[in-house]
Design an enzyme around this catalytic site. Structure first.
Site, PDB file in Angstrom:
ATOM      1  N   THR A 190       0.851  -1.191   0.000  1.00  0.00           N
ATOM      2  CA  THR A 190       0.000   0.000   0.000  1.00  0.00           C
ATOM      3  C   THR A 190       0.881   1.234   0.000  1.00  0.00           C
ATOM      4  OG1 THR A 190      -0.008   0.074   2.383  1.00  0.00           O
ATOM      5  CG2 THR A 190      -1.833  -1.072   1.343  1.00  0.00           C
ATOM      6  N   GLU A 223      -5.827  -3.158  -1.358  1.00  0.00           N
ATOM      7  CA  GLU A 223      -6.390  -4.313  -0.658  1.00  0.00           C
ATOM      8  C   GLU A 223      -7.562  -4.936  -1.412  1.00  0.00           C
ATOM      9  OE1 GLU A 223      -5.645  -1.386   0.548  1.00  0.00           O
ATOM     10  OE2 GLU A 223      -4.755  -1.508   2.549  1.00  0.00           O
ATOM     11  N   LYS A 230     -14.043  17.362  11.957  1.00  0.00           N
ATOM     12  CA  LYS A 230     -15.138  17.224  12.901  1.00  0.00           C
ATOM     13  C   LYS A 230     -15.331  18.552  13.608  1.00  0.00           C
ATOM     14  CE  LYS A 230     -17.091  13.341  15.261  1.00  0.00           C
ATOM     15  NZ  LYS A 230     -16.892  12.123  16.010  1.00  0.00           N
ATOM     16  N   TRP A 283     -19.559  15.879  11.280  1.00  0.00           N
ATOM     17  CA  TRP A 283     -18.596  15.721  10.197  1.00  0.00           C
ATOM     18  C   TRP A 283     -18.880  16.674   9.044  1.00  0.00           C
ATOM     19  CZ3 TRP A 283     -18.675   9.640   9.729  1.00  0.00           C
ATOM     20  CH2 TRP A 283     -17.935   9.103  10.790  1.00  0.00           C
TER      21      TRP A 283
HETATM   22  P1  AMP Z   1      -4.419   2.761  -2.875  1.00  0.00           P
HETATM   23  O1  AMP Z   1      -4.412   1.556  -2.018  1.00  0.00           O
HETATM   24  O2  AMP Z   1      -3.108   3.455  -2.952  1.00  0.00           O
HETATM   25  O3  AMP Z   1      -4.972   2.460  -4.219  1.00  0.00           O
HETATM   26  O4  AMP Z   1      -5.381   3.819  -2.200  1.00  0.00           O
HETATM   27  C1  AMP Z   1      -6.733   3.536  -1.928  1.00  0.00           C
HETATM   28  C2  AMP Z   1      -7.436   4.779  -1.467  1.00  0.00           C
HETATM   29  O5  AMP Z   1      -7.489   5.746  -2.516  1.00  0.00           O
HETATM   30  C3  AMP Z   1      -8.879   4.563  -1.109  1.00  0.00           C
HETATM   31  O6  AMP Z   1      -9.033   4.043   0.190  1.00  0.00           O
HETATM   32  C4  AMP Z   1      -9.446   5.965  -1.241  1.00  0.00           C
HETATM   33  O7  AMP Z   1      -9.191   6.753  -0.092  1.00  0.00           O
HETATM   34  C5  AMP Z   1      -8.663   6.530  -2.397  1.00  0.00           C
HETATM   35  N1  AMP Z   1      -9.454   6.423  -3.626  1.00  0.00           N
HETATM   36  C6  AMP Z   1      -9.360   5.504  -4.595  1.00  0.00           C
HETATM   37  N2  AMP Z   1     -10.242   5.762  -5.584  1.00  0.00           N
HETATM   38  C7  AMP Z   1     -10.917   6.871  -5.222  1.00  0.00           C
HETATM   39  C8  AMP Z   1     -11.972   7.650  -5.801  1.00  0.00           C
HETATM   40  N3  AMP Z   1     -12.491   7.357  -6.984  1.00  0.00           N
HETATM   41  N4  AMP Z   1     -12.419   8.715  -5.110  1.00  0.00           N
HETATM   42  C9  AMP Z   1     -11.904   9.056  -3.907  1.00  0.00           C
HETATM   43  N5  AMP Z   1     -10.904   8.380  -3.321  1.00  0.00           N
HETATM   44  C10 AMP Z   1     -10.424   7.298  -3.957  1.00  0.00           C
END
Ligand code: AMP
Length: 540
Positions: free
Chosen positions: A181, A327, A436, A441
């Site tokens: 990640t 994930e 918050k 929120w």
């Molecule tokens: P990663 O594991 O680096 O792909 O990051 C995942 C995170 O990216 C998610 O938990 C979201 O917070 C953010 N994310 C992915 N796609 C979107 C989307 N279309 N809109 C807003 N946040 C997103």
């Protein structure tokens, strides 16, 4: 009674073999570091992927051994996508935008045994080479025929293969790949994908209301192949028989637009930052490139602002918004309008398209707050939790991170969402980025979206700043468009009709750029640190 069906394993070699049998004429086009185009067919891709499998086995690869890749998007990386797992190895894609220390940590934590590295990335590798312990480093000669001393040459490595090769027996639950990640806090955590998870993800991702790729498509993943399986696109394209165009290291708007035009791309995918750049180039030079009308652009990784979706429609390019995570392999939800929404007024359609979308088949979703599961009313907010066959059940060798799963087995995404009665999920925040105010929120994403629809605003990030009375209040951090002027007061009156008063930012600051993570997300923790002591002067 038992079913009379075969227990056929869901493993990757089937996708590779079928692609070669049915689509051996289909092209894979790669842009090389010197900007020349390398072209070959699926037939050649098949032969070389299998040669890689055979050569790895000859080199002593055992089932489950990790093979790291430090590479841009091009045909060789594609060969590792198939060649490593089909040999029983685990493809471990490394994010080349991380710091050398982080890459070394990830290689060591994963226990990579082999590394395959683009020759143009060897200078990066040299920065941490003495901190890692891998058995063999294979360099890919992209810029000249030879590679520096001390490295195996990928082409020579492949040349050992005879072509007389049968896949080792693979179980569908065998590991196939892994990705760490890119998290905005803490050490990176590793996710290990199985053949079964990846195959099911590929089948679902190919559906018309997901990525919808067919053998008539030409797909260009801008999303790096080191980022969550390039959102699954190489696998879906191989299953569908779609032509693939891989942009190499050239990700600037002009290079991409040129490639869209030259190869007649019908579908592309990347994070909003990439599309902002492309939009600016198109706005500056409308009609400058002859793109396929209706070309789809899958946008994810961060929220696609509604203003961006509208702006691309004006150029006859269609944004498809999607959400996913490392994930979740990554596809979780995708936004297409349902047929019953065709008659809705335009504004309502855009509001749906700007949401992240509806759950993929076999991805269960729910959102929880302190009281329990929230209703799907489009208003209540809760943390999105997911489960399904391509959702991680743990991290690799990391027991401490087990709190990311609930006791009843759901993965806690850390994203705060609403879900509407039609099932569309809308991300309102990361739990860690929540604002918050007085116990309630405020959605920073909603405010950012609205701000980014202002003609003078290039980018906006809204963060929480400590407040003596309300605990936290929103501060908007704004990047203006080149040569554009706009004041705090103007932005406040622009937002005022769109939100209840207490949601409006207390203050605005103007900056040159917003810090980002290695995968292009706003790094709000850095902004929060930077503006922790900012004295808010409320704009009225
Ligand atoms: P990663 O594991 O680096 O792909 O990051 C995942 C995170 O990216 C998610 O938990 C979201 O917070 C953010 N994310 C992915 N796609 C979107 C989307 N279309 N809109 C807003 N946040 C997103």
């Amino acid at each position: 009674m038992q079913s009379t069906m075969m227990n056929y394993p869901l493993t990757l070699p089937h996708i590779l073999d079928r692609a070669a049998r049915l689509y051996s004429h289909v092209e894979v086009v790669s842009r090389m570091p010197d900007k020349s185009l390398h072209r070959y067919t699926y037939g050649e891709f098949y032969r070389r992927s299998r040669a890689l499998s055979e050569a790895l086995l000859k080199a002593g690869l055992n089932r489950g051994d990790r093979v790291g890749t430090l590479m841009w998007n091009h045909y060789t990386h594609l060969e590792t996508y198939f060649g490593v797992p089909c040999a029983g190895g685990v493809l471990h894609t490394l994010n080349l935008r991380l710091s050398p220390a982080d890459i070394a940590y990830i290689i060591n934590h994963a226990g990579d045994r082999f590394l395959i590295v683009d020759d143009v990335l060897l200078p990066l590798l040299e920065k941490f080479k003495d901190q890692i312990n891998v058995e063999r480093i294979i360099a890919v000669p992209l810029t000249r025929r030879s590679v520096p001393d001390g490295y195996d040459n990928y082409e020579d490595f492949l040349a050992q293969a005879t072509g007389k090769f049968t896949y080792p027996a693979l179980d569908e639950n065998d590991p196939l790949g892994m990705c760490y990640t890119s998290g905005t806090t803490g050490r990176p955590k590793g996710v290990v994908y199985s053949h079964r998870a990846l195959v099911l993800h590929t089948l679902a991702a190919g559906l018309a209301d997901m990525l919808g790729l067919t053998q008539r498509d030409t797909v260009l993943p801008v999303v790096p192949m080191f980022h969550v399986n390039a959102w699954g696109i190489p696998f879906v394209a191989a299953m569908a028989g779609a032509k693939m165009v891989l942009p190499g290291p050239h990700l600037d708007p002009a290079s991409l637009l040129e490639l869209f035009e030259h190869e007649q791309v019908t579908c592309s995918a990347g994070v909003p930052t990439i599309w902002f750049g492309i939009l600016q180039a198109l706005d500056k030079n409308p009609g400058g490139w002859k793109l396929i009308p209706g070309m789809r652009m899958i946008v994810g990784g961060s929220a696609a602002p509604e203003a961006m979706i509208r702006a691309f429609d004006k150029h006859n390019l269609r944004v498809v918004h999607a959400w996913g995570m490392t994930e979740t392999t990554p596809l979780g939800v995708v936004s297409h309008l349902k047929a019953n929404m065709d008659h809705l007024p335009e504004d309502e359609q855009y509001a749906y398209r700007a949401k992240q979308g509806v759950q993929a088949p076999f991805v269960d979703i729910r959102a929880m707050n302190e009281q329990g599961e929230i209703p799907w009313d489009g208003k209540s907010m809760g943390e999105l939790q997911v489960r399904g066959p391509w959702v991680a059940a743990s991290y690799f060798n990391n027991a401490e991170a087990q709190e990311s799963w609930t006791e009843d087995g759901w993965f806690r995404t850390g994203d705060v969402v609403t879900i509407d009665p039609e099932g569309y999920v809308k991300i309102t925040d990361r739990t860690k980025d929540l604002i918050k105010s007085g116990g309630e929120w405020i959605s920073s994403l909603d405010l950012e979206n609205a701000l980014m629809s202002h003609p003078a605003v290039a980018e906006a990030a809204v963060i929480a700043v400590p407040h003596p009375r309300w605990q936290e209040r929103p501060l908007a951090v704004i990047v203006r468009k080149p040569n554009a002027e706009v004041s705090r007061e103007e932005l406040q009156s622009y937002l005022a009709p769109k939100f209840v008063n207490w949601w409006l930012p207390d203050d605005y600051v103007f900056v040159e750029q917003i810090p980002r993570t290695s995968t292009g997300k706003f790094l709000k923790s850095v902004l929060r640190d930077q503006f922790r002591d900012h004295v808010l002067s409320r704009v009225e």
